[in-house]
Write an enzyme that holds these catalytic residues in place. Structure first.
Site, PDB file in Angstrom:
ATOM      1  N   GLU A   1       0.854  -1.187   0.000  1.00 34.43           N
ATOM      2  CA  GLU A   1       0.000   0.000   0.000  1.00 34.43           C
ATOM      3  C   GLU A   1       0.891   1.239   0.000  1.00 34.43           C
ATOM      4  OE1 GLU A   1      -2.255   2.029   3.723  1.00 34.43           O
ATOM      5  OE2 GLU A   1      -2.829  -0.031   3.268  1.00 34.43           O
TER       6      GLU A   1
ATOM      7  N   HIS B   1      -3.588  -5.948  10.838  1.00 40.29           N
ATOM      8  CA  HIS B   1      -4.491  -6.923  10.220  1.00 40.29           C
ATOM      9  C   HIS B   1      -4.433  -8.272  10.930  1.00 40.29           C
ATOM     10  CE1 HIS B   1      -3.663  -4.554   6.225  1.00 40.29           C
ATOM     11  NE2 HIS B   1      -4.528  -3.927   6.996  1.00 40.29           N
TER      12      HIS B   1
ATOM     13  N   ASN C   1      -5.581  -6.136   2.093  1.00 38.76           N
ATOM     14  CA  ASN C   1      -6.271  -5.655   3.290  1.00 38.76           C
ATOM     15  C   ASN C   1      -7.511  -6.527   3.509  1.00 38.76           C
ATOM     16  OD1 ASN C   1      -4.836  -3.539   1.723  1.00 38.76           O
ATOM     17  ND2 ASN C   1      -5.157  -2.362   3.591  1.00 38.76           N
TER      18      ASN C   1
END
Length: 547
Positions: free
Chosen positions: A403, A488, A526
Site C-alpha cells: 500500500e 491486520h 487488506n
C-alpha cells in the site's frame, strides 16, 4: 542539501543532517507528535445498556465487520439481536465539536487505556514522538502481545473506525490459498459483490487523482513503481470520494485532508456506523450496549448460554457485573478478542469441549512497514490525503502487495511510506497462562523476516533504480523496517478447523465465530472485505438451517 541527491554508500543508516535536509524543519516532528492535552471527551450514555437478568435470542459479542453483518441479517430475518461492545459508542462530539481526535494531535480519545501514545511511527527526524495522555477508553488499542503490537479499533464499529478504508477483494487466483474450504465461485459471484455494495466501496476518480495536490505522494509512488517494472493498481476504498473532492475545493469541513484516520475520521469515511450498523438499527430489532465486556460464556441449565458481562466506565473499571442468558452467541470481538476469549473459556472449564484448534493459526497478514527518502526533485507534498488509494502488486513474483501510504505531517517530507502485506507463512498460537490469568501469544519478532525479504523484493529494486535509500528515522534509531506491529490480525479460530465450514463452534450448538478469527493468518490484501463477505456467506447458511 546536495548530498541527499546521491545514492547512499551505506544502506544501514543516514545521518541526521540528511534527514533534516530531506524533511524540512524540526517543527515537523513537533507537529507529528502533537499536543497530548487532557482532551474534550464525548459524553457517555448507557441508554441502550442491557439489563442483568435479560434473556435474548441472540447475543453478538463485538460490533466490527463480522458482528455487524450477523446483526443486520438476523434482524432482517425477524430475530431480535443484542450486541455488546467493549469500546465506546463514538456518537457524541467533545467540547471541540469533534467526535474523533486528529492524528497529528493525539489526546485521551486516541488510545485505549494507555497513559502514553503508542504511534506506529515511534520516531521522526531522529526524535521520539510519543507523548503522555490521560488514561481513557479511547479508540485505538495498541495491544502489546509478546513480541508484537496489534492495533485494533475500540468502539461501535470496531476496526472500521481506525483503518484506512482500503476495501480490497483478493485476486481470484489467490483465494484458494486463503480459505481452501470455501467455494470460490460463490464468493466472487455473490458474497464479495454483496459485501462491497453494503460497505459502500468506491474507486478514486483517476482523472482527479492525476491532478489533485493531496495525492502527489501516491503519484510519486506510482511513477517509481512503474519505472522499476511493478504494476501500480488503484485500490477501492470506503471513503466518500465526492466529499473528498469538496474538501479539496474548500467547501466542506476537512477530514481526510486534515490528517484524520488513525484515531477516527469525523466526516468522509463510511465506517460501519454509517453502513451495516445503520441498517441494522433501522430494523428496530438491534440494540447495542457499549462499554460492555464479556468475561464468560457457559452452557445454561435450561438451555442456551449464560453470559457474564462487566459494564465499564471510561477509566476502564468495571462498575457493574451482569448475567445474561442468550439462546445463541456470536463471537465477533475481532481475531484477538475472539481468540483470547475462547482460549480462556476452554482452559478454565467454561467451554471445555472446544477442540484443540482453538487459538491456532494466528497471523499478522504479513504486515511490515518502511519508508524511503526521495530526491529533492520528487517531493511528495505537504498536503496528503490520509486515505490511501493505490498499491504496488508484486504478489505473484515476490509475495508482497504494498500500500502506498500517506505520511500526513503537514510538511514536505520527500518521503515515500509503505505498508506491505506479504505471504509470510509464520503462524502463532494463543495459550492460557494459568499463573497470570491471561492469554499469551507466542509470536516472535524474528518471524517477520520473511515479510521483510518479500517487501525488499519491491523496495530494493526501486531504490536501486531511483538511486534512493531507506528512511531509518521512523521506527527507532537507525531502523529501516517496522516489523513490530500488525494492523491486520487474522486467525485463532480457523474456519473448518476450530469451527465447521460455516463458523459453528465444534462441540457446542448455538455458538458461532463470525469475524477475522476464522481466516488463517493472511488474505493477500487488506482483509476487511473478505471478513465481511465470509460473514455474509456464513450467516446466510446459519439463518437458513439453524433458526
Amino acid at each position: 542539501m546536495s548530498d541527499i541527491n546521491q545514492p547512499s554508500k551505506d544502506s544501514r543508516g543516514v545521518s541526521r543532517r540528511r534527514f533534516i535536509a530531506g524533511t524540512g524543519s524540526i517543527l515537523g516532528a513537533v507537529s507529528l507528535a502533537g499536543r497530548a492535552a487532557a482532551a474534550p471527551a464525548p459524553t457517555v450514555t448507557d441508554a441502550a445498556s442491557i439489563p442483568s437478568g435479560a434473556h435474548v435470542p441472540v447475543l453478538v459479542i463485538g460490533t466490527g465487520y463480522g458482528g455487524s453483518v450477523a446483526a443486520l441479517r438476523l434482524a432482517q430475518a425477524g430475530v431480535d439481536v443484542q450486541m455488546v461492545e467493549m469500546g465506546m459508542a463514538w456518537d457524541t462530539p467533545g467540547s471541540d465539536g469533534k467526535i474523533f481526535a486528529n492524528t497529528t494531535s493525539p489526546d485521551n480519545r486516541s488510545y485505549w487505556l494507555r497513559t502514553k501514545t503508542k504511534q506506529p511511527l515511534s520516531n521522526f527526524l531522529g526524535f521520539p514522538i510519543d507523548r503522555s495522555i490521560p488514561r481513557y477508553t479511547g479508540i485505538l488499542d495498541a495491544e502489546e502481545m509478546g513480541q508484537i503490537i496489534v492495533y485494533q479499533g475500540r468502539g461501535v464499529g470496531g476496526g472500521s473506525l481506525v483503518n484506512g478504508g482500503m476495501a480490497v477483494t483478493p485476486r481470484r487466483e489467490n483465494f484458494g490459498a486463503i480459505l481452501p474450504s470455501v467455494n470460490t465461485d460463490e464468493m466472487y459471484s455473490t458474497y464479495y459483490p454483496r459485501a462491497n455494495t453494503n460497505l459502500g466501496v468506491g474507486l478514486v476518480d483517476p482523472a482527479w487523482f492525476d491532478t489533485t495536490d493531496c495525492y502527489q505522494y501516491a503519484r510519486v509512488g506510482r511513477k517509481q513503481a512503474q519505472r522499476s517494472g511493478f504494476p501500480f493498481v488503484f485500490v477501492p476504498d470506503v471513503y466518500d470520494w465526492d466529499y473528498m473532492k469538496q474538501e479539496a475545493a474548500g467547501t466542506v469541513p476537512k477530514s481526510a485532508l486534515a490528517a484524520e484516520i488513525l484515531y477516527g475520521n469525523n466526516y468522509g469515511k463510511k465506517s460501519l456506523q454509517k453502513t451495516y450498523l445503520a441498517q441494522a438499527k433501522a430494523t428496530g430489532r438491534v440494540t447495542i450496549s457499549p462499554l460492555h465486556k464479556v468475561t464468560s460464556v457457559s452452557p445454561a441449565a435450561g438451555g442456551g448460554y449464560t453470559v457474564l458481562i462487566d459494564e465499564l466506565n471510561t477509566n476502564g473499571d468495571a462498575t457493574a457485573s451482569k448475567t445474561v442468558t442468550a439462546d445463541r452467541v456470536f463471537f465477533a470481538a475481532g481475531s484477538v478478542g475472539t481468540s483470547k476469549l475462547l482460549v480462556k473459556l476452554k482452559a478454565t472449564g467454561a467451554l471445555p469441549s472446544l477442540n484443540g484448534e482453538i487459538g491456532q493459526g494466528w497471523g499478522d497478514n504479513g504486515n511490515v512497514m518502511c519508508g524511503r527518502a526521495n530526491h529533492l526533485w520528487d517531493p511528495t507534498g505537504s498536503l496528503q490525503s490520509s486515505i490511501p488509494c493505490g498499491g504496488i502488486d508484486n504478489w505473484a513474483a515476490g509475495g508482497a502487495f504494498a500500500e502506498v501510504a500517506p505520511l500526513p505531517t503537514g510538511i514536505e517530507t520527500f518521503a515515500s511510506f509503505y505498508l506491505s502485506i506479504t505471504k509470510n507463512p509464520n503462524r502463532a498460537q494463543f495459550t492460557w497462562n494459568a499463573a497470570t490469568g491471561n492469554v499469551d501469544l507466542n509470536w516472535q519478532t524474528a518471524w517477520k523476516q520473511p515479510a521483510i525479504t518479500m517487501a525488499k523484493s519491491i523496495f530494493d529494486k526501486i531504490n536501486a533504480k531511483e538511486g534512493t535509500i531507506y528512511r531509518t528515522d521512523l521506527f527507532g534509531t537507525y531502523k529501516i523496517w517496522g516489523d513490530h506491529l500488525t494492523y491486520h490480525p487474522l486467525g485463532g479460530a480457523v474456519l473448518n478447523k476450530a469451527t465447521d465450514n460455516y463458523g459453528r463452534l465444534r462441540g457446542y450448538s448455538g455458538l458461532y465465530v463470525i469475524d477475522g478469527a476464522l481466516i488463517p493468518g493472511n488474505t493477500s490484501v487488506n482483509p476487511f472485505v473478505t471478513i465481511t463477505a465470509l460473514a455474509e456467506r456464513n450467516i446466510e447458511k446459519i439463518i437458513a438451517t439453524d433458526l
